[in-house]
Design an enzyme around this catalytic site. Structure first.
Site, PDB file in Angstrom:
ATOM      1  N   ILE A 170       0.790  -1.122   0.138  1.00  0.00           N
ATOM      2  CA  ILE A 170      -0.113   0.076   0.123  1.00  0.00           C
ATOM      3  C   ILE A 170       0.942   1.435  -0.079  1.00  0.00           C
ATOM      4  O   ILE A 170       0.544   2.260  -0.457  1.00  0.00           O
ATOM      5  CB  ILE A 170      -0.967   0.140   1.195  1.00  0.00           C
ATOM      6  N   GLN A 200      10.622  -4.737  10.968  1.00  0.00           N
ATOM      7  CA  GLN A 200       9.286  -5.265  10.742  1.00  0.00           C
ATOM      8  C   GLN A 200       8.343  -4.451  11.387  1.00  0.00           C
ATOM      9  O   GLN A 200       8.249  -4.320  12.566  1.00  0.00           O
ATOM     10  CB  GLN A 200       9.237  -6.748  11.079  1.00  0.00           C
ATOM     11  N   HIS A 203       6.270 -11.896   5.767  1.00  0.00           N
ATOM     12  CA  HIS A 203       6.097 -11.133   4.186  1.00  0.00           C
ATOM     13  C   HIS A 203       7.251 -11.045   3.757  1.00  0.00           C
ATOM     14  O   HIS A 203       8.365 -10.709   4.250  1.00  0.00           O
ATOM     15  CB  HIS A 203       5.100  -9.981   4.443  1.00  0.00           C
ATOM     16  N   PHE A 204       7.399 -11.179   2.264  1.00  0.00           N
ATOM     17  CA  PHE A 204       8.488 -11.101   1.313  1.00  0.00           C
ATOM     18  C   PHE A 204       8.141  -9.765   0.656  1.00  0.00           C
ATOM     19  O   PHE A 204       7.153  -9.837   0.094  1.00  0.00           O
ATOM     20  CB  PHE A 204       8.879 -12.079   0.491  1.00  0.00           C
ATOM     21  N   HIS A 205       9.062  -8.695   0.688  1.00  0.00           N
ATOM     22  CA  HIS A 205       8.961  -7.654  -0.142  1.00  0.00           C
ATOM     23  C   HIS A 205       9.815  -8.025  -1.481  1.00  0.00           C
ATOM     24  O   HIS A 205      10.891  -8.455  -1.434  1.00  0.00           O
ATOM     25  CB  HIS A 205       9.676  -6.400   0.512  1.00  0.00           C
TER      26      HIS A 205
HETATM   27  P1  AMP Z   1       7.480  -4.313   7.013  1.00  0.00           P
HETATM   28  O1  AMP Z   1       8.057  -2.856   7.535  1.00  0.00           O
HETATM   29  O2  AMP Z   1       8.639  -5.262   6.569  1.00  0.00           O
HETATM   30  O3  AMP Z   1       6.766  -5.078   8.261  1.00  0.00           O
HETATM   31  O4  AMP Z   1       6.637  -4.321   5.906  1.00  0.00           O
HETATM   32  C1  AMP Z   1       5.182  -4.062   5.964  1.00  0.00           C
HETATM   33  C2  AMP Z   1       4.561  -3.596   4.753  1.00  0.00           C
HETATM   34  O5  AMP Z   1       3.255  -3.791   4.705  1.00  0.00           O
HETATM   35  C3  AMP Z   1       4.955  -2.230   4.457  1.00  0.00           C
HETATM   36  O6  AMP Z   1       5.656  -1.811   3.381  1.00  0.00           O
HETATM   37  C4  AMP Z   1       3.423  -1.364   4.362  1.00  0.00           C
HETATM   38  O7  AMP Z   1       3.373  -0.388   3.594  1.00  0.00           O
HETATM   39  C5  AMP Z   1       2.795  -2.782   4.121  1.00  0.00           C
HETATM   40  N1  AMP Z   1       1.425  -2.802   4.439  1.00  0.00           N
HETATM   41  C6  AMP Z   1       0.729  -2.259   5.523  1.00  0.00           C
HETATM   42  N2  AMP Z   1      -0.723  -2.329   5.420  1.00  0.00           N
HETATM   43  C7  AMP Z   1      -0.986  -2.575   4.154  1.00  0.00           C
HETATM   44  C8  AMP Z   1      -2.076  -3.057   3.522  1.00  0.00           C
HETATM   45  N3  AMP Z   1      -3.527  -2.724   4.154  1.00  0.00           N
HETATM   46  N4  AMP Z   1      -2.049  -3.334   2.106  1.00  0.00           N
HETATM   47  C9  AMP Z   1      -0.957  -3.443   1.518  1.00  0.00           C
HETATM   48  N5  AMP Z   1       0.256  -3.325   2.068  1.00  0.00           N
HETATM   49  C10 AMP Z   1       0.300  -2.872   3.589  1.00  0.00           C
END
Ligand code: AMP
Length: 139
Positions: free
Chosen positions: A33, A95, A101-103
């Protein structure tokens, strides 16, 4: 593992909308997002584990199979031939959502983002001890 449903479980269950990329029995994928750049995709297990090391062999294996397929589609569609796959575990590691989750983050020629860190020279004696300890501890 937290008792409360993570935002990603709520996405999988359709409670929160997302831009879906892929779904099978074990894996779900959608656009981040707050993307670093166009084509920033998240790939998650349906299993609600907080950290990578908590995942079941089934989820791990299915994630491993899905990731290259999704990467291939992203680079073909975006035209970015370079990309990073990043996976954070724990708040000090960056995190923010405690559901594995994998980016997948494309890197375009014009991209300015970078993932860099300082390194030190490997101490051979310490390395031998550490590598053996970690190796012996693998279950
Ligand atoms: P992390 O910092 O590795 O935990 O990454 C979490 C990711 O989730 C971040 O890049 C957020 O932008 C993404 N995120 C959080 N909420 C949503 C959502 N509702 N839809 C899509 N991505 C999200």
């Amino acid at each position: 593992m937290s008792e409360e449903k993570s935002i990603f479980t709520r996405i999988i269950e359709g409670e929160i909308p997302c831009f879906k990329i892929f779904e099978n029995e074990y894996v779900y994928s959608f656009l981040d997002i707050n993307p670093v750049c166009p084509g920033h995709v998240l790939v998650i297990p349906k299993e609600p584990a907080s950290y990578l090391h908590e995942l079941s062999p089934e989820s791990s294996s299915e994630l491993g199979k899905a990731l290259p397929r999704i990467c291939k589609s992203i680079i073909e569609i975006t035209g970015a031939s370079n990309y990073n796959v990043i996976q954070n575990n724990g708040s000090e590691a960056g995190q923010t959502v405690f559901h594995v989750h994998f980016h997948i983050i494309p890197k375009y020629p014009e991209s300015t983002h970078s993932f860099t860190w300082k390194t030190v020279k490997l101490d051979k004696k310490a390395a031998l001890e550490l590598s053996q300890k970690i190796s012996d501890n693998i279950e």
